[in-house]
Design a protein around this motif. Structure first.
Motif, PDB file in Angstrom:
ATOM      1  N   ALA A  27       0.924  -1.398  -0.209  1.00  0.00           N
ATOM      2  CA  ALA A  27      -0.210  -0.317  -0.032  1.00  0.00           C
ATOM      3  C   ALA A  27       0.705   1.276   0.304  1.00  0.00           C
ATOM      4  N   VAL A  28       1.557   1.335   0.899  1.00  0.00           N
ATOM      5  CA  VAL A  28       3.192   2.353   0.261  1.00  0.00           C
ATOM      6  C   VAL A  28       3.439   2.886  -0.652  1.00  0.00           C
ATOM      7  N   LEU A  29       4.062   1.271  -1.058  1.00  0.00           N
ATOM      8  CA  LEU A  29       4.587   1.336  -2.440  1.00  0.00           C
ATOM      9  C   LEU A  29       3.561   1.987  -3.522  1.00  0.00           C
ATOM     10  N   ILE A  30       2.396   0.961  -3.419  1.00  0.00           N
ATOM     11  CA  ILE A  30       1.347   2.058  -4.732  1.00  0.00           C
ATOM     12  C   ILE A  30       1.116   3.685  -3.975  1.00  0.00           C
ATOM     13  N   SER A  31       1.095   3.911  -2.832  1.00  0.00           N
ATOM     14  CA  SER A  31       0.709   5.152  -2.795  1.00  0.00           C
ATOM     15  C   SER A  31       1.813   6.303  -2.960  1.00  0.00           C
ATOM     16  N   LEU A  32       3.399   5.745  -3.527  1.00  0.00           N
ATOM     17  CA  LEU A  32       4.241   6.485  -3.801  1.00  0.00           C
ATOM     18  C   LEU A  32       4.356   7.190  -5.055  1.00  0.00           C
ATOM     19  N   PHE A  33       3.015   6.711  -6.174  1.00  0.00           N
ATOM     20  CA  PHE A  33       2.824   7.564  -7.135  1.00  0.00           C
ATOM     21  C   PHE A  33       2.284   8.515  -7.635  1.00  0.00           C
ATOM     22  N   PRO A  34       2.377   9.931  -8.162  1.00  0.00           N
ATOM     23  CA  PRO A  34       2.553  10.887  -7.944  1.00  0.00           C
ATOM     24  C   PRO A  34       0.889  11.498  -7.945  1.00  0.00           C
ATOM     25  N   LYS A  35       0.391  12.354  -6.823  1.00  0.00           N
ATOM     26  CA  LYS A  35      -1.116  12.976  -7.089  1.00  0.00           C
ATOM     27  C   LYS A  35      -1.907  11.977  -6.537  1.00  0.00           C
ATOM     28  N   ILE A  36      -2.559  11.002  -7.403  1.00  0.00           N
ATOM     29  CA  ILE A  36      -2.940   9.973  -6.774  1.00  0.00           C
ATOM     30  C   ILE A  36      -3.050   8.308  -5.973  1.00  0.00           C
ATOM     31  N   GLY A  37      -1.315   8.652  -5.925  1.00  0.00           N
ATOM     32  CA  GLY A  37      -1.078   7.148  -5.734  1.00  0.00           C
ATOM     33  C   GLY A  37      -1.201   7.353  -3.961  1.00  0.00           C
ATOM     34  N   TRP A  38      -1.774   7.803  -3.360  1.00  0.00           N
ATOM     35  CA  TRP A  38      -2.022   7.718  -1.972  1.00  0.00           C
ATOM     36  C   TRP A  38      -3.486   6.947  -2.153  1.00  0.00           C
ATOM     37  N   MET A  39      -4.403   7.586  -2.965  1.00  0.00           N
ATOM     38  CA  MET A  39      -6.011   7.000  -2.833  1.00  0.00           C
ATOM     39  C   MET A  39      -6.088   5.574  -2.744  1.00  0.00           C
ATOM     40  N   PHE A  40      -5.235   4.927  -4.545  1.00  0.00           N
ATOM     41  CA  PHE A  40      -4.824   3.105  -4.759  1.00  0.00           C
ATOM     42  C   PHE A  40      -4.169   3.094  -3.473  1.00  0.00           C
ATOM     43  N   GLY A  41      -3.711   3.244  -2.864  1.00  0.00           N
ATOM     44  CA  GLY A  41      -2.775   2.211  -1.539  1.00  0.00           C
ATOM     45  C   GLY A  41      -4.104   2.511  -0.448  1.00  0.00           C
ATOM     46  N   VAL A  42      -5.195   3.596  -0.198  1.00  0.00           N
ATOM     47  CA  VAL A  42      -6.243   3.116   0.113  1.00  0.00           C
ATOM     48  C   VAL A  42      -6.918   2.356   0.425  1.00  0.00           C
ATOM     49  N   ILE A  43      -7.129   2.013  -0.860  1.00  0.00           N
ATOM     50  CA  ILE A  43      -8.171   0.985  -1.870  1.00  0.00           C
ATOM     51  C   ILE A  43      -7.981  -0.055  -1.371  1.00  0.00           C
ATOM     52  N   TYR A  44      -6.547  -0.094  -2.049  1.00  0.00           N
ATOM     53  CA  TYR A  44      -5.574  -1.760  -1.808  1.00  0.00           C
ATOM     54  C   TYR A  44      -5.856  -2.008  -0.031  1.00  0.00           C
ATOM     55  N   LEU A  45      -6.119  -1.299   0.564  1.00  0.00           N
ATOM     56  CA  LEU A  45      -5.817  -1.885   1.874  1.00  0.00           C
ATOM     57  C   LEU A  45      -7.754  -1.927   2.315  1.00  0.00           C
ATOM     58  N   LEU A  46      -8.421  -1.390   2.157  1.00  0.00           N
ATOM     59  CA  LEU A  46      -9.979  -1.143   2.143  1.00  0.00           C
ATOM     60  C   LEU A  46     -10.439  -2.349   1.470  1.00  0.00           C
ATOM     61  N   ALA A  47      -9.976  -2.756  -0.451  1.00  0.00           N
ATOM     62  CA  ALA A  47     -10.164  -3.367  -0.484  1.00  0.00           C
ATOM     63  C   ALA A  47      -9.801  -5.650  -0.833  1.00  0.00           C
ATOM     64  N   LYS A  48      -7.989  -5.247  -0.358  1.00  0.00           N
ATOM     65  CA  LYS A  48      -7.223  -6.156  -0.252  1.00  0.00           C
ATOM     66  C   LYS A  48      -7.707  -7.634  -0.611  1.00  0.00           C
ATOM     67  N   ASP A  49      -8.731  -8.002   0.219  1.00  0.00           N
ATOM     68  CA  ASP A  49      -8.674  -9.114   0.683  1.00  0.00           C
ATOM     69  C   ASP A  49      -9.837  -9.967  -0.198  1.00  0.00           C
ATOM     70  N   SER A  50     -10.610  -9.175  -0.987  1.00  0.00           N
ATOM     71  CA  SER A  50     -11.984  -9.806  -1.813  1.00  0.00           C
ATOM     72  C   SER A  50     -11.637  -9.167  -3.255  1.00  0.00           C
ATOM     73  N   LEU A  51     -10.397  -8.787  -3.414  1.00  0.00           N
ATOM     74  CA  LEU A  51      -9.551  -8.529  -5.325  1.00  0.00           C
ATOM     75  C   LEU A  51      -9.753 -10.487  -5.759  1.00  0.00           C
ATOM     76  N   SER A  52     -10.960 -10.350  -6.657  1.00  0.00           N
ATOM     77  CA  SER A  52     -10.942 -11.359  -7.224  1.00  0.00           C
ATOM     78  C   SER A  52     -10.462 -11.518  -8.544  1.00  0.00           C
ATOM     79  N   PHE A  53      -8.895 -10.685  -8.821  1.00  0.00           N
ATOM     80  CA  PHE A  53      -7.932 -11.115  -9.733  1.00  0.00           C
ATOM     81  C   PHE A  53      -6.555 -12.196  -8.550  1.00  0.00           C
ATOM     82  N   LEU A  54      -7.061 -11.891  -7.627  1.00  0.00           N
ATOM     83  CA  LEU A  54      -6.064 -12.745  -6.189  1.00  0.00           C
ATOM     84  C   LEU A  54      -6.859 -14.312  -5.418  1.00  0.00           C
ATOM     85  N   ASN A  55      -8.105 -14.416  -6.412  1.00  0.00           N
ATOM     86  CA  ASN A  55      -8.638 -15.219  -5.538  1.00  0.00           C
ATOM     87  C   ASN A  55      -9.284 -14.898  -4.278  1.00  0.00           C
TER      88      ASN A  55
END
Length: 133
Positions: A27-55
Motif C-alpha cells: 500500500a505504501v509503494l502504491i501510494s508513492l505514485f504522484p498525486k493520486i497514488g495515496w487513493m489507490f493505496g487506501v483502496i488496496y488496504l480496504l479491498a485487499k481481501d476481496s480482490l477477485s484477480f487474487l482469488n
C-alpha cells in the motif's frame, strides 16, 4: 468447537502479522505514485481481501498461504467485498488499528474479524474442504 472453528485458530500470530506487513508495504509503494497514488493505496488496504484477480486473497496472505473467509458461509471474501472494507477500515483508522493489534495479540482475533464476521485460516484447509465448506 466444531471442525470449522478450529481451522482459523491454527494460523500463527507471526504469519498473520507478517502478511499484514507485506500488505502495508504494498500500500505504501502504491501510494508513492504522484498525486493520486495515496487513493489507490487506501483502496488496496480496504479491498485487499476481496480482490477477485487474487482469488480473494491479499498479496500478503497469498505469500503466506492464508485466506480470510466470510462467516457463517465459510466462503472467500471475493464474494463479500463489504466484509473486506469493514476489515480495512479498522486498519486505516489510527486509534482502531492500535486496539485491533492489541486484540490480535492478546485474544488471537482481530476486532475487525468480529465486526466483519470473518476469520483467517490456512488456504490449504479451505481448499481441502472444497472451497465452500
Amino acid at each position: 468447537m466444531d471442525d470449522k472453528q478450529l481451522l482459523w485458530e491454527k494460523v500463527p500470530l507471526s504469519e498473520r502479522i507478517m502478511a499484514g506487513l507485506v500488505d502495508i508495504v504494498i500500500a505504501v509503494l502504491i501510494s508513492l505514485f504522484p498525486k493520486i497514488g495515496w487513493m489507490f493505496g487506501v483502496i488496496y488496504l480496504l479491498a485487499k481481501d476481496s480482490l477477485s484477480f487474487l482469488n480473494g486473497q491479499s498479496f500478503g496472505k497469498k505469500i503466506f498461504n492464508l485466506r480470510t473467509i466470510a462467516l457463517p458461509h465459510y466462503a472467500s471474501l471475493s464474494g463479500w467485498p463489504e466484509k473486506s472494507i469493514i476489515r480495512g477500515l479498522v486498519q486505516v483508522i489510527p486509534v482502531l488499528n492500535i486496539i485491533d493489534l492489541y486484540y490480535l495479540i492478546t485474544k488471537k482475533v482481530r476486532i475487525a474479524d468480529k465486526w466483519a464476521e470473518t476469520r483467517v485460516i490456512r488456504n490449504q484447509d479451505w481448499e481441502a474442504k472444497g472451497s465452500s465448506m
